[in-house]
Design a protein around this motif. Structure first.
Motif, PDB file in Angstrom:
ATOM      1  N   ILE A  68      19.375  44.438 -23.109  1.00 54.26           N
ATOM      2  CA  ILE A  68      18.619  44.192 -21.508  1.00 54.26           C
ATOM      3  C   ILE A  68      19.242  43.427 -21.150  1.00 54.26           C
ATOM      4  O   ILE A  68      19.099  43.284 -19.464  1.00 54.26           O
ATOM      5  CB  ILE A  68      17.008  43.556 -21.606  1.00 54.26           C
ATOM      6  CG1 ILE A  68      16.549  44.076 -23.297  1.00 54.26           C
ATOM      7  CG2 ILE A  68      16.183  42.193 -20.782  1.00 54.26           C
ATOM      8  CD1 ILE A  68      14.868  43.461 -23.704  1.00 54.26           C
ATOM      9  N   THR A  72      20.695  44.284 -16.672  1.00 55.75           N
ATOM     10  CA  THR A  72      20.153  43.613 -16.024  1.00 55.75           C
ATOM     11  C   THR A  72      21.464  42.746 -15.471  1.00 55.75           C
ATOM     12  O   THR A  72      21.343  43.069 -14.101  1.00 55.75           O
ATOM     13  CB  THR A  72      19.811  42.440 -16.185  1.00 55.75           C
ATOM     14  OG1 THR A  72      18.311  42.385 -17.276  1.00 55.75           O
ATOM     15  CG2 THR A  72      19.509  41.205 -15.607  1.00 55.75           C
ATOM     16  N   ALA A  76      22.156  44.103 -11.307  1.00 52.92           N
ATOM     17  CA  ALA A  76      21.965  42.941 -10.376  1.00 52.92           C
ATOM     18  C   ALA A  76      23.661  42.772  -9.520  1.00 52.92           C
ATOM     19  O   ALA A  76      23.393  42.799  -8.400  1.00 52.92           O
ATOM     20  CB  ALA A  76      22.161  41.278 -10.630  1.00 52.92           C
ATOM     21  N   GLY A  81      20.332  46.133  -6.040  1.00 53.78           N
ATOM     22  CA  GLY A  81      19.837  45.449  -7.825  1.00 53.78           C
ATOM     23  C   GLY A  81      19.828  43.842  -7.105  1.00 53.78           C
ATOM     24  O   GLY A  81      18.526  42.956  -7.401  1.00 53.78           O
ATOM     25  N   PHE A  85      16.497  41.798  -7.790  1.00 52.34           N
ATOM     26  CA  PHE A  85      16.328  40.054  -7.604  1.00 52.34           C
ATOM     27  C   PHE A  85      15.893  38.860  -6.222  1.00 52.34           C
ATOM     28  O   PHE A  85      15.006  38.286  -6.774  1.00 52.34           O
ATOM     29  CB  PHE A  85      17.509  39.841  -8.572  1.00 52.34           C
ATOM     30  CG  PHE A  85      17.926  40.795 -10.180  1.00 52.34           C
ATOM     31  CD1 PHE A  85      16.958  40.562 -10.796  1.00 52.34           C
ATOM     32  CD2 PHE A  85      18.483  41.703 -10.035  1.00 52.34           C
ATOM     33  CE1 PHE A  85      17.113  41.294 -12.029  1.00 52.34           C
ATOM     34  CE2 PHE A  85      18.651  42.770 -10.736  1.00 52.34           C
ATOM     35  CZ  PHE A  85      18.229  42.312 -12.377  1.00 52.34           C
TER      36      PHE A  85
END
Length: 207
Positions: A68, A72, A76, A81, A85
């Motif tokens: 995860i 992530t 990002a 991404g 965010f």
């Protein structure tokens, strides 16, 4: 008989010194793995190991957590991404009550984990809790402009003084830079020195 008692006590202490670090390490690892295994609850119930193979496998939550975090970070790293965010950050930052907690934690984590952050970059000696009593501390930056305007005009530094043996709690103080002593030991070595209550001394230059 006294000799036998002395040897018994010595062997007991030696055994304790060997097994205590092992036991504490295993306890901490078990706590971390157990906590991260809770991430398995994010999966649909029919995808969990208990449903697929009939029993729980310790550590799968750690693997899932790493995946995860990795995913992530990869998300990002691209433009889409970053926009997602940014939208999420703005949404949380406007939510009453939640925004005060979120923004505080984010500022601290950004400072501590960011490559550009200046937290814990220098180990210092400062006089604390009173003059003539010295302790190991860590420079975290410089006082904010509004705070600095109320000081006496000297150059001040912001310092974190950790407690022993738990360095996650401590005191934030601002002291004149001239009253601090920069240490040549690394931050990691200084932390070990603090946690061990001065027992594990950093190696000297000639060691």
């Amino acid at each position: 008989m006294p000799r036998l008692q002395l040897n018994f006590k010595g062997h007991l202490v030696t055994g304790l010194l060997i097994w205590l670090p092992v036991a504490v390490t295993l306890w901490v690892l078990n706590l971390i793995v157990g906590t991260l295994d809770q991430t398995l609850t994010l999966l649909p119930e029919h995808w969990r190991p208990e449903a697929l193979i009939g029993f729980h496998i310790p550590g799968l939550g750690v693997l899932l957590s790493v995946l995860i975090l990795l995913g992530t970070g990869m998300l990002a790293a691209n433009v889409l991404g970053q926009r997602l965010f940014s939208f999420w950050d703005a949404l949380i930052s406007r939510t009453p009550v939640v925004k005060s907690i979120y923004s505080s934690v984010k500022q601290v984590s950004d400072t501590l984990l960011s490559d550009s952050g200046q937290a814990f970059r220098q180990a210092l000696l400062v006089q604390f809790p009173h003059q003539g009593s010295w302790t190991v501390a860590f420079q975290t930056g410089t006082p904010a402009a509004d705070v600095a305007s109320h000081l006496d005009g000297e150059e001040y530094v912001s310092v974190y003084v950790p407690t022993t043996p738990n360095p996650t709690s401590g005191y934030f103080i601002m002291v004149p830079k001239k009253d601090t002593r920069e240490l040549e030991m690394s931050v990691d070595a200084a932390l070990k020195y603090v946690i061990s209550m001065g027992v594990v001394a950093p190696p000297g230059k000639d060691e």
